[in-house]
Design an enzyme around this catalytic site. Structure first.
Site, PDB file in Angstrom:
ATOM      1  N   LYS A 170       0.894  -1.174   0.000  1.00  0.00           N
ATOM      2  CA  LYS A 170       0.000   0.000   0.000  1.00  0.00           C
ATOM      3  C   LYS A 170       0.923   1.212   0.000  1.00  0.00           C
ATOM      4  O   LYS A 170       1.468   1.586   1.035  1.00  0.00           O
ATOM      5  CB  LYS A 170      -0.884  -0.023   1.260  1.00  0.00           C
ATOM      6  CG  LYS A 170      -2.205   0.713   1.144  1.00  0.00           C
ATOM      7  CD  LYS A 170      -2.117   2.165   0.769  1.00  0.00           C
ATOM      8  CE  LYS A 170      -1.681   3.051   1.912  1.00  0.00           C
ATOM      9  NZ  LYS A 170      -1.482   4.473   1.447  1.00  0.00           N
ATOM     10  N   GLY A 201      -4.376   3.463  -2.277  1.00  0.00           N
ATOM     11  CA  GLY A 201      -5.509   3.886  -1.450  1.00  0.00           C
ATOM     12  C   GLY A 201      -5.085   4.757  -0.293  1.00  0.00           C
ATOM     13  O   GLY A 201      -3.897   5.042  -0.102  1.00  0.00           O
ATOM     14  N   GLY A 203      -4.476   5.906   3.629  1.00  0.00           N
ATOM     15  CA  GLY A 203      -3.925   5.232   4.801  1.00  0.00           C
ATOM     16  C   GLY A 203      -4.982   4.683   5.748  1.00  0.00           C
ATOM     17  O   GLY A 203      -4.973   3.492   6.073  1.00  0.00           O
ATOM     18  N   PRO A 204      -5.920   5.540   6.209  1.00  0.00           N
ATOM     19  CA  PRO A 204      -6.885   5.050   7.200  1.00  0.00           C
ATOM     20  C   PRO A 204      -7.864   4.006   6.647  1.00  0.00           C
ATOM     21  O   PRO A 204      -8.546   3.341   7.423  1.00  0.00           O
ATOM     22  CB  PRO A 204      -7.647   6.327   7.603  1.00  0.00           C
ATOM     23  CG  PRO A 204      -6.749   7.447   7.219  1.00  0.00           C
ATOM     24  CD  PRO A 204      -5.994   6.993   6.018  1.00  0.00           C
ATOM     25  N   GLY A 207      -4.667   1.219   4.080  1.00  0.00           N
ATOM     26  CA  GLY A 207      -3.524   0.942   4.954  1.00  0.00           C
ATOM     27  C   GLY A 207      -3.964   0.241   6.229  1.00  0.00           C
ATOM     28  O   GLY A 207      -3.376  -0.769   6.637  1.00  0.00           O
ATOM     29  N   GLU A 245       9.854   2.038  10.561  1.00  0.00           N
ATOM     30  CA  GLU A 245      10.908   3.026  10.298  1.00  0.00           C
ATOM     31  C   GLU A 245      10.220   4.367  10.404  1.00  0.00           C
ATOM     32  O   GLU A 245       9.412   4.721   9.562  1.00  0.00           O
ATOM     33  CB  GLU A 245      11.507   2.762   8.918  1.00  0.00           C
ATOM     34  CG  GLU A 245      12.927   3.251   8.819  1.00  0.00           C
ATOM     35  CD  GLU A 245      12.993   4.669   8.318  1.00  0.00           C
ATOM     36  OE1 GLU A 245      12.981   5.590   9.170  1.00  0.00           O
ATOM     37  OE2 GLU A 245      13.028   4.860   7.098  1.00  0.00           O
ATOM     38  N   CYS A 279      14.088  11.226   6.407  1.00  0.00           N
ATOM     39  CA  CYS A 279      13.963  10.888   7.833  1.00  0.00           C
ATOM     40  C   CYS A 279      15.306  10.910   8.544  1.00  0.00           C
ATOM     41  O   CYS A 279      15.383  11.199   9.722  1.00  0.00           O
ATOM     42  CB  CYS A 279      13.268   9.555   8.006  1.00  0.00           C
ATOM     43  SG  CYS A 279      13.879   8.297   6.904  1.00  0.00           S
ATOM     44  N   GLU A 371      10.337  16.595  14.490  1.00  0.00           N
ATOM     45  CA  GLU A 371      10.714  16.406  13.089  1.00  0.00           C
ATOM     46  C   GLU A 371       9.898  17.370  12.227  1.00  0.00           C
ATOM     47  O   GLU A 371       8.670  17.336  12.247  1.00  0.00           O
ATOM     48  CB  GLU A 371      10.437  14.961  12.672  1.00  0.00           C
ATOM     49  CG  GLU A 371      10.900  14.669  11.268  1.00  0.00           C
ATOM     50  CD  GLU A 371      10.717  13.222  10.874  1.00  0.00           C
ATOM     51  OE1 GLU A 371       9.596  12.698  10.998  1.00  0.00           O
ATOM     52  OE2 GLU A 371      11.697  12.599  10.437  1.00  0.00           O
TER      53      GLU A 371
HETATM   54  P1  NAD Z   1       1.867   8.949   7.337  1.00  0.00           P
HETATM   55  O1  NAD Z   1       2.528   8.183   8.419  1.00  0.00           O
HETATM   56  O2  NAD Z   1       0.470   9.389   7.524  1.00  0.00           O
HETATM   57  O3  NAD Z   1       1.887   8.072   5.979  1.00  0.00           O
HETATM   58  C1  NAD Z   1       2.801   7.027   5.684  1.00  0.00           C
HETATM   59  C2  NAD Z   1       2.039   5.836   5.072  1.00  0.00           C
HETATM   60  O4  NAD Z   1       1.118   5.320   6.048  1.00  0.00           O
HETATM   61  C3  NAD Z   1       1.189   6.198   3.860  1.00  0.00           C
HETATM   62  O5  NAD Z   1       1.197   5.115   2.937  1.00  0.00           O
HETATM   63  C4  NAD Z   1      -0.191   6.346   4.466  1.00  0.00           C
HETATM   64  O6  NAD Z   1      -1.223   6.137   3.529  1.00  0.00           O
HETATM   65  C5  NAD Z   1      -0.190   5.263   5.510  1.00  0.00           C
HETATM   66  N1  NAD Z   1      -1.157   5.436   6.603  1.00  0.00           N
HETATM   67  C6  NAD Z   1      -1.648   6.603   7.099  1.00  0.00           C
HETATM   68  N2  NAD Z   1      -2.545   6.353   8.087  1.00  0.00           N
HETATM   69  C7  NAD Z   1      -2.615   5.010   8.220  1.00  0.00           C
HETATM   70  C8  NAD Z   1      -3.331   4.138   9.076  1.00  0.00           C
HETATM   71  N3  NAD Z   1      -4.169   4.601   9.991  1.00  0.00           N
HETATM   72  N4  NAD Z   1      -3.145   2.798   8.953  1.00  0.00           N
HETATM   73  C9  NAD Z   1      -2.290   2.309   8.041  1.00  0.00           C
HETATM   74  N5  NAD Z   1      -1.583   3.083   7.191  1.00  0.00           N
HETATM   75  C10 NAD Z   1      -1.732   4.419   7.289  1.00  0.00           C
HETATM   76  O7  NAD Z   1       2.788  10.177   6.985  1.00  0.00           O
HETATM   77  P2  NAD Z   1       2.364  11.559   6.301  1.00  0.00           P
HETATM   78  O8  NAD Z   1       1.084  12.118   6.806  1.00  0.00           O
HETATM   79  O9  NAD Z   1       2.425  11.348   4.842  1.00  0.00           O
HETATM   80  O10 NAD Z   1       3.539  12.485   6.810  1.00  0.00           O
HETATM   81  C11 NAD Z   1       3.442  13.085   8.095  1.00  0.00           C
HETATM   82  C12 NAD Z   1       4.788  13.148   8.786  1.00  0.00           C
HETATM   83  O11 NAD Z   1       5.343  11.849   8.881  1.00  0.00           O
HETATM   84  C13 NAD Z   1       5.858  13.934   8.071  1.00  0.00           C
HETATM   85  O12 NAD Z   1       5.783  15.289   8.301  1.00  0.00           O
HETATM   86  C14 NAD Z   1       7.111  13.330   8.638  1.00  0.00           C
HETATM   87  O13 NAD Z   1       7.442  13.900   9.853  1.00  0.00           O
HETATM   88  C15 NAD Z   1       6.740  11.899   8.844  1.00  0.00           C
HETATM   89  N6  NAD Z   1       7.227  11.037   7.749  1.00  0.00           N
HETATM   90  C16 NAD Z   1       8.318  10.287   7.994  1.00  0.00           C
HETATM   91  C17 NAD Z   1       8.811   9.484   6.996  1.00  0.00           C
HETATM   92  C18 NAD Z   1      10.008   8.623   7.204  1.00  0.00           C
HETATM   93  O14 NAD Z   1      10.664   8.248   6.242  1.00  0.00           O
HETATM   94  N7  NAD Z   1      10.334   8.238   8.414  1.00  0.00           N
HETATM   95  C19 NAD Z   1       8.217   9.458   5.740  1.00  0.00           C
HETATM   96  C20 NAD Z   1       7.070  10.238   5.530  1.00  0.00           C
HETATM   97  C21 NAD Z   1       6.594  11.017   6.557  1.00  0.00           C
END
Ligand code: NAD
Length: 464
Positions: A170, A201, A203-204, A207, A245, A279, A371
């Site tokens: 996903k 799709g 995340g919520p 995912g 991660e 990150c 971050e």
């Molecule tokens: P996020 O954690 O919301 O999204 C990452 C992935 O998780 C996406 O594929 C998303 O669709 C999925 N996801 C979101 N909610 C989910 C859920 N409830 N269950 C399962 N999967 C879910 O990150 P974001 O909103 O895109 O970014 C927000 C912050 O996250 C950024 O500002 C940054 O600080 C951090 N971030 C870190 C990394 C990293 O490499 N460590 C990468 C992206 C974002």
């Protein structure tokens, strides 16, 4: 690449179960240029079933044959290098040369590393009167972010395939097109149907359905700490393996005697790279009080060279645009001294942020703790080495870091005391085989190289 309006499941593109779609936006100008289907729990279920059905066959495939398929995948990616770069530039906004070198180049290198590791990994060993088998965990649910969209996919899928696992991916909603392109290369590489499946799709919805699916054996997630926590709780309830991660707030420690100009120059480049959306970025620069002002001036000059639209792209979306500029405003409000950039957006349309450098940052400030995930550097002063160590280790994160010193042994000694997963000494080169992952709240588990492969294995002992 023409966007697909279905999901890649069981070796073919299938219509999505629902009718909702996701707009793909170019962050440089805010134009919607494609749509992809928004998967539902029904799509996830179909993908997991396909992955389960393919699992035994793929797990029983000799490692050398798995290695040959991963090598074919590497070749298929390499053949489409330009298209990968153009796709990532369109959906993430990264300058094309950076997309060529890093967003395309890195995943090709990582896929190549797993073609070799799949063939050479010791999947069996003898300990006393036991034969220990390192067997694939099963069906993997991979949930990836947008910041290095193809690299994050390959860093999960390639080792999972090398281990003998099957995968449902996903990808992030902001960057689904390069994930579709990846599915095309899987197909071109001749991987058996069901070994890799893609559900685009939200995340919520998609995912969450993948993380909670009862027939997924391991969830590998990269993204925000908040979602990581939620995924770990969901996985924990089902006693499912989980690899996380998460974020970072890494320290770039410049010890007295270091080549200051080099340490500051490389440090600024590290933060501005990928518009700060890395990150492992060294977002806190720690400089001895005696050379502090000199370092601040060097950093401000270096940051000014990152002209938006030339060397640096926009941030990914409207939410991040607001969030990053909110952090810059917070830095000013809490008393840090702005020496480059600020909250003004350098262009009217698109999610542009000025490369920003803060001086006089103290360890308790929000911009020294949280971050930001944008092109924002915080420079902190320290009194002595113990003070530097306290500041370096003084966040909830521990993903990466750097140490610079005149004497390499002194830098290594300092790095040994840092609570973090990776440290680059005097500008040490990135190593795609070195384990990558976090101490503390930066995550659980490791990616890349042999350590990344063992994440997808479980052990069985036979006594004879
Ligand atoms: P996020 O954690 O919301 O999204 C990452 C992935 O998780 C996406 O594929 C998303 O669709 C999925 N996801 C979101 N909610 C989910 C859920 N409830 N269950 C399962 N999967 C879910 O990150 P974001 O909103 O895109 O970014 C927000 C912050 O996250 C950024 O500002 C940054 O600080 C951090 N971030 C870190 C990394 C990293 O490499 N460590 C990468 C992206 C974002």
């Amino acid at each position: 690449m023409k966007p697909h309006d279905g999901m890649y499941i069981d070796g073919d593109w299938r219509p999505a179960a629902g009718t909702e779609t996701i707009d793909v936006v170019n962050p440089a100008d805010e134009q919607v240029f494609a749509t992809v289907p928004a998967g539902t729990a029904a799509d996830v279920d179909a993908a997991v079933r396909a992955a389960r059905a393919a699992f035994r066959g793929w797990a029983a495939t000799p490692p050398a044959e798995r290695a040959a398929r991963i090598a074919a995948l590497r070749d298929a990616l390499a053949a489409r290098r330009d298209e990968i770069a153009e796709t990532v530039t369109a959906e993430l906004g990264a300058p094309l040369p950076f997309s060529q070198a890093v967003h395309a180049g890195l995943p090709i290198a990582v896929a190549g590393s797993y073609a070799e590791l799949a063939a050479t990994h010791p999947f069996e060993e003898r300990i006393g009167n036991s034969t220990v088998l390192h067997e694939p965990v099963g069906v993997v649910g991979a949930i990836t972010p947008w910041n290095y969209p193809l690299h994050q996919i390959v860093a999960k899928v390639a080792p999972a395939l090398a281990a003998g696992c099957t995968v449902v991916l996903k990808p992030a909603e902001d960057t689904p097109l390069v994930a579709q392109l990846f599915a095309e290369t899987v197909h071109e590489a001749g991987l058996p149907a069901g070994v890799f499946n893609l559900v685009t799709g939200l995340g919520p919805v998609a995912g969450q359905a993948l993380a909670a699916h009862e027939d997924v054996d391991l969830v590998s997630f990269t993204g925000s700490t908040a979602v990581g926590r939620q995924i770990a709780a969901t996985a924990g309830a089902a006693v499912k393996r989980v690899a996380l991660e998460l974020g970072g707030k890494s320290a770039n420690v410049i010890l007295p005697g270091a080549d200051l100009a080099k340490a500051v120059g490389v440090g600024v480049a590290n933060v501005m790279s990928n518009t700060g959306q890395t990150c492992s970025a060294w977002t806190r620069m720690l400089v001895h009080r005696d050379r502090y002002e000199e370092a601040v001036a060097l950093a401000a000059t270096a940051a000014a060279k990152y002209v938006p639209g030339e060397r640096i792209g926009p941030v990914v979306n409207a939410k991040q645009h607001e969030r990053v500029r909110g952090y810059i405003a917070k830095g000013v409000e809490e008393g840090a001294r702005l020496v480059a950039g600020g909250t003004d957006a350098p262009r009217e349309r698109g999610y542009w942020v000025s490369p920003t450098v803060f001086a006089d940052v103290t360890p308790q400030m929000t911009i020294a703790q949280e971050e930001i995930f944008g092109p924002v550097l915080s420079i902190l002063a320290y009194e002595d080495e113990e003070d530097a160590l306290r500041i370096a280790n003084g966040t909830v994160y521990g993903l990466a870091g750097a140490v610079w010193a005149g004497d390499e042994a002194a830098a290594v000694a300092f790095a040994r005391r840092m609570d973090t997963g990776q440290v680059d000494i005097n500008g040490g080169r990135f190593n795609p085989l070195a384990p990558f992952g976090g101490y503390k709240q930066s995550g659980v588990g490791r990616e890349l190289g042999p350590h990344g492969l063992t994440e997808y294995l479980q052990t069985k002992s036979l006594q004879f």
